[in-house]
Design a protein around this motif. Structure first.
Motif, PDB file in Angstrom:
ATOM      1  N   SER A 287      72.341  21.794  21.780  1.00 53.71           N
ATOM      2  CA  SER A 287      73.236  22.333  22.808  1.00 53.71           C
ATOM      3  C   SER A 287      72.858  23.793  23.020  1.00 53.71           C
ATOM      4  O   SER A 287      72.266  24.429  22.156  1.00 53.71           O
ATOM      5  N   GLY A 288      73.194  24.331  24.184  1.00 54.41           N
ATOM      6  CA  GLY A 288      72.835  25.713  24.482  1.00 54.41           C
ATOM      7  C   GLY A 288      71.334  25.875  24.581  1.00 54.41           C
ATOM      8  O   GLY A 288      70.661  25.140  25.300  1.00 54.41           O
ATOM      9  N   ASP A 289      70.797  26.830  23.845  1.00 55.65           N
ATOM     10  CA  ASP A 289      69.361  27.070  23.792  1.00 55.65           C
ATOM     11  C   ASP A 289      68.828  26.525  22.471  1.00 55.65           C
ATOM     12  O   ASP A 289      69.433  26.747  21.422  1.00 55.65           O
ATOM     13  N   SER A 290      67.690  25.829  22.512  1.00 54.42           N
ATOM     14  CA  SER A 290      67.179  25.212  21.278  1.00 54.42           C
ATOM     15  C   SER A 290      66.648  26.243  20.291  1.00 54.42           C
ATOM     16  O   SER A 290      66.444  25.940  19.128  1.00 54.42           O
ATOM     17  N   GLY A 291      66.449  27.471  20.747  1.00 55.06           N
ATOM     18  CA  GLY A 291      65.890  28.509  19.881  1.00 55.06           C
ATOM     19  C   GLY A 291      66.932  29.391  19.208  1.00 55.06           C
ATOM     20  O   GLY A 291      66.589  30.302  18.460  1.00 55.06           O
ATOM     21  N   VAL A 292      68.221  29.165  19.479  1.00 54.54           N
ATOM     22  CA  VAL A 292      69.294  29.960  18.866  1.00 54.54           C
ATOM     23  C   VAL A 292      70.125  29.032  17.985  1.00 54.54           C
ATOM     24  O   VAL A 292      70.950  28.282  18.469  1.00 54.54           O
ATOM     25  N   TYR A 293      69.915  29.107  16.679  1.00 55.92           N
ATOM     26  CA  TYR A 293      70.561  28.214  15.711  1.00 55.92           C
ATOM     27  C   TYR A 293      70.391  26.745  16.122  1.00 55.92           C
ATOM     28  O   TYR A 293      71.243  25.915  15.821  1.00 55.92           O
ATOM     29  N   GLY A 294      69.308  26.448  16.817  1.00 52.34           N
ATOM     30  CA  GLY A 294      69.060  25.077  17.276  1.00 52.34           C
ATOM     31  C   GLY A 294      67.911  24.441  16.509  1.00 52.34           C
ATOM     32  O   GLY A 294      67.626  24.817  15.378  1.00 52.34           O
ATOM     33  N   MET A 295      67.227  23.470  17.147  1.00 52.80           N
ATOM     34  CA  MET A 295      66.231  22.682  16.426  1.00 52.80           C
ATOM     35  C   MET A 295      64.796  23.162  16.617  1.00 52.80           C
ATOM     36  O   MET A 295      63.872  22.622  15.995  1.00 52.80           O
ATOM     37  N   ALA A 296      64.571  24.173  17.458  1.00 52.11           N
ATOM     38  CA  ALA A 296      63.187  24.575  17.756  1.00 52.11           C
ATOM     39  C   ALA A 296      62.426  25.011  16.509  1.00 52.11           C
ATOM     40  O   ALA A 296      61.275  24.620  16.295  1.00 52.11           O
ATOM     41  N   GLY A 297      63.059  25.809  15.669  1.00 52.40           N
ATOM     42  CA  GLY A 297      62.378  26.335  14.484  1.00 52.40           C
ATOM     43  C   GLY A 297      61.976  25.243  13.515  1.00 52.40           C
ATOM     44  O   GLY A 297      60.822  25.176  13.072  1.00 52.40           O
ATOM     45  N   LEU A 298      62.907  24.376  13.221  1.00 54.84           N
ATOM     46  CA  LEU A 298      62.668  23.306  12.256  1.00 54.84           C
ATOM     47  C   LEU A 298      61.533  22.387  12.734  1.00 54.84           C
ATOM     48  O   LEU A 298      60.639  22.027  11.966  1.00 54.84           O
ATOM     49  N   VAL A 299      61.573  22.017  13.998  1.00 56.61           N
ATOM     50  CA  VAL A 299      60.524  21.145  14.536  1.00 56.61           C
ATOM     51  C   VAL A 299      59.162  21.827  14.440  1.00 56.61           C
ATOM     52  O   VAL A 299      58.184  21.239  13.967  1.00 56.61           O
ATOM     53  N   LEU A 300      59.094  23.087  14.846  1.00 57.06           N
ATOM     54  CA  LEU A 300      57.808  23.790  14.777  1.00 57.06           C
ATOM     55  C   LEU A 300      57.317  23.904  13.338  1.00 57.06           C
ATOM     56  O   LEU A 300      56.137  23.705  13.054  1.00 57.06           O
ATOM     57  N   GLU A 301      58.224  24.215  12.420  1.00 59.14           N
ATOM     58  CA  GLU A 301      57.805  24.332  11.017  1.00 59.14           C
ATOM     59  C   GLU A 301      57.216  23.011  10.508  1.00 59.14           C
ATOM     60  O   GLU A 301      56.197  22.991   9.820  1.00 59.14           O
ATOM     61  N   MET A 302      57.850  21.918  10.880  1.00 65.91           N
ATOM     62  CA  MET A 302      57.359  20.614  10.421  1.00 65.91           C
ATOM     63  C   MET A 302      56.031  20.239  11.069  1.00 65.91           C
ATOM     64  O   MET A 302      55.137  19.710  10.410  1.00 65.91           O
ATOM     65  N   ILE A 303      55.918  20.507  12.367  1.00 68.10           N
ATOM     66  CA  ILE A 303      54.672  20.174  13.080  1.00 68.10           C
ATOM     67  C   ILE A 303      53.497  20.979  12.504  1.00 68.10           C
ATOM     68  O   ILE A 303      52.403  20.457  12.275  1.00 68.10           O
ATOM     69  N   LEU A 304      53.734  22.262  12.252  1.00 66.48           N
ATOM     70  CA  LEU A 304      52.644  23.124  11.775  1.00 66.48           C
ATOM     71  C   LEU A 304      52.237  22.792  10.344  1.00 66.48           C
ATOM     72  O   LEU A 304      51.184  23.203   9.869  1.00 66.48           O
ATOM     73  N   LYS A 305      53.072  22.050   9.665  1.00 65.91           N
ATOM     74  CA  LYS A 305      52.759  21.620   8.305  1.00 65.91           C
ATOM     75  C   LYS A 305      51.787  20.424   8.301  1.00 65.91           C
ATOM     76  O   LYS A 305      51.112  20.147   7.317  1.00 65.91           O
ATOM     77  N   MET A 306      51.733  19.715   9.437  1.00 69.55           N
ATOM     78  CA  MET A 306      50.840  18.548   9.536  1.00 69.55           C
ATOM     79  C   MET A 306      49.386  18.995   9.690  1.00 69.55           C
ATOM     80  O   MET A 306      49.117  20.053  10.251  1.00 69.55           O
ATOM     81  N   PRO A 307      48.459  18.168   9.232  1.00 75.00           N
ATOM     82  CA  PRO A 307      47.045  18.480   9.485  1.00 75.00           C
ATOM     83  C   PRO A 307      46.823  18.555  10.999  1.00 75.00           C
ATOM     84  O   PRO A 307      47.369  17.727  11.743  1.00 75.00           O
ATOM     85  N   GLU A 308      46.037  19.529  11.431  1.00 69.99           N
ATOM     86  CA  GLU A 308      45.929  19.817  12.861  1.00 69.99           C
ATOM     87  C   GLU A 308      45.581  18.583  13.709  1.00 69.99           C
ATOM     88  O   GLU A 308      46.145  18.393  14.788  1.00 69.99           O
ATOM     89  N   LYS A 309      44.689  17.758  13.233  1.00 64.83           N
ATOM     90  CA  LYS A 309      44.249  16.630  14.071  1.00 64.83           C
ATOM     91  C   LYS A 309      45.300  15.529  14.200  1.00 64.83           C
ATOM     92  O   LYS A 309      45.202  14.662  15.048  1.00 64.83           O
ATOM     93  N   GLU A 310      46.302  15.568  13.343  1.00 70.21           N
ATOM     94  CA  GLU A 310      47.363  14.548  13.429  1.00 70.21           C
ATOM     95  C   GLU A 310      48.558  14.979  14.270  1.00 70.21           C
ATOM     96  O   GLU A 310      49.471  14.208  14.516  1.00 70.21           O
ATOM     97  N   ARG A 311      48.546  16.246  14.674  1.00 73.16           N
ATOM     98  CA  ARG A 311      49.719  16.776  15.367  1.00 73.16           C
ATOM     99  C   ARG A 311      49.902  16.260  16.780  1.00 73.16           C
ATOM    100  O   ARG A 311      48.944  16.195  17.549  1.00 73.16           O
ATOM    101  N   PRO A 312      51.145  15.984  17.175  1.00 71.42           N
ATOM    102  CA  PRO A 312      51.420  15.651  18.573  1.00 71.42           C
ATOM    103  C   PRO A 312      51.395  16.938  19.403  1.00 71.42           C
ATOM    104  O   PRO A 312      51.405  18.038  18.849  1.00 71.42           O
ATOM    105  N   GLU A 313      51.386  16.789  20.701  1.00 73.29           N
ATOM    106  CA  GLU A 313      51.583  17.939  21.583  1.00 73.29           C
ATOM    107  C   GLU A 313      53.007  18.459  21.355  1.00 73.29           C
ATOM    108  O   GLU A 313      53.913  17.667  21.080  1.00 73.29           O
ATOM    109  N   VAL A 314      53.225  19.758  21.470  1.00 71.99           N
ATOM    110  CA  VAL A 314      54.567  20.295  21.224  1.00 71.99           C
ATOM    111  C   VAL A 314      54.972  21.272  22.327  1.00 71.99           C
ATOM    112  O   VAL A 314      54.146  22.028  22.839  1.00 71.99           O
TER     113      VAL A 314
END
Lengths: 247, 247
Positions: free
Chosen positions: B79-106
């Motif tokens: 709700s609101g903006d995904s970057g203010v106490y929302g899910m943007a940070g968590l998703v990015l942290e998880m994606i960047l933890k994956m090996p680069e070639k396995e990552r989806p577009e973000v």
């Protein structure tokens, strides 16, 4: 009786505008705003009357808008959100000064704020508590601005700077940097987004020590990380604090 | 290869959502989010697969979304903006933890933040520098939160409080109030907006001395004025500093 609507148009791309803002513009008879912002929404304006004014003519612009809203439907536009260094306050102050029976209907519509647009382009730098500070000292005493910078630095807020630099104002940002370096590591990530969501959008990720060497202008928004903010593969991220064991 | 998009849906009404956010949801195959927010955008979701989770299951929710985005188009909503106490940070942290070639577009898409929506309903309380602070001490040490409250109070920031109160957390807001009263006049205007832009939206304008007697819950946003903020005819306004001679 007329109506005055103050609306944020978002960062500058019609795709980033809300339905409500679009509708308000489409239903208005007169559109009032700074030339640069009027251009961004030309496709919506069509043959409406336009009152475009130059920068720094906020009072004049508002007075015209308020005057015309006695009889017409007027929309006053701000980039980003109209309530953050935008026109919402000035319009409300003027309307409330009028005798009650002469007042037009009034509506304030929010928009995607520049700080949120810039953050989404950088990654997720605002995921924890943040302070929003304008470095323009036209209307605010410089000592108060510096006090806010220091307090925000001491309490480890992420800090977003509006109006970081203009042609005439190039020293302020250097003083801010010097001050922040007293409290924060020189490698603290700093993101600079210029012209967010517009054709000429640029994104730079630098450090507290070096960011003032980068191009910064009046269309830039600068976000300074807190002590936990990190950069990974060109994303700037401030962790919310989940125990992820992810880094 | 799949794609993961994190988007803010704005305060809760489809009219306050951006075109870009709508399109991202419509073009996705799977929608992930907290049940309450999924409900707000039901009209857009139609027959897509929905992964709704309860509050406080952010990590689990994100992990599912990231996993599925290896092959599908997934949208994660806040709700609101995904970057203010929302899910943007968590998703990015998880994606960047994956090996680069396995990552989806973000992709991260911003939205009208709750603080801006609440401000527009109250009038124009954010027209000057402001600090955004969450009172939830689940992920943040309470001493750090209180340090931020004190610093923001001392430097005369307008203060916006997220997560001001929940069933289990009713004392925090009282401690904040007590602390703010050390620095700010007891008549300082305080605005409370609950369920901004939703069917049950309420708006209360009170004072620093009395606001904790009002109904405040986890869907409330509280905005505490700075030393210049005033109330006139149910509008809360923080002047930007123009010399208007208007009051």
């Amino acid at each position: 009786m007329g109506k005055i609507t103050v609306t944020g148009i978002g960062p500058g791309n019609l795709q980033e505008m809300t339905e409500r803002a679009k509708k308000a513009i489409e239903e208005s008879e007169i559109v009032v705003g700074y030339h640069t912002y009027i251009k961004l929404i030309e496709a919506l304006i069509k043959d409406k009357k336009i009152i475009g004014t130059a920068m720094k003519q906020e009072i004049e612009r508002c007075q015209k808008a308020v005057e015309m809203s006695r009889e017409k439907k007027v929309v006053v536009i701000s980039s980003g959100d109209s309530g953050v260094y935008g026109m919402a306050g000035l319009v409300l102050e003027m309307i409330l000064k009028m005798p009650e029976k002469e007042r037009p209907e009034v509506e304030v519509i929010s928009g995607v704020s520049a700080v949120n647009a810039a953050a989404s382009i950088l990654g997720a730098p605002l995921m924890h508590d943040f302070a929003v500070i304008s470095l323009s000292d036209l209307l605010t005493d410089w000592n108060l601005i510096m006090k806010r910078i220091e307090s925000a630095a001491q309490a480890d807020f992420v800090i977003a700077l509006y109006n970081p630099k203009s042609h005439k104002r190039i020293e302020n940002i250097l003083e801010v940097q010097k001050n922040l370096l007293k409290y924060r590591d020189k490698n603290t990530p700093v993101g600079i987004v210029t012209g967010a969501s517009r054709e000429n959008e640029t994104k730079i990720i630098s450090t507290l020590e070096n960011f003032t060497n980068e191009e910064i202008n009046m269309f830039s928004l600068v976000i300074i990380g807190n002590s936990q903010t990190y950069v990974k593969e060109n994303f700037m991220i401030t962790p919310r604090g989940y125990n992820l064991n992810l880094r």
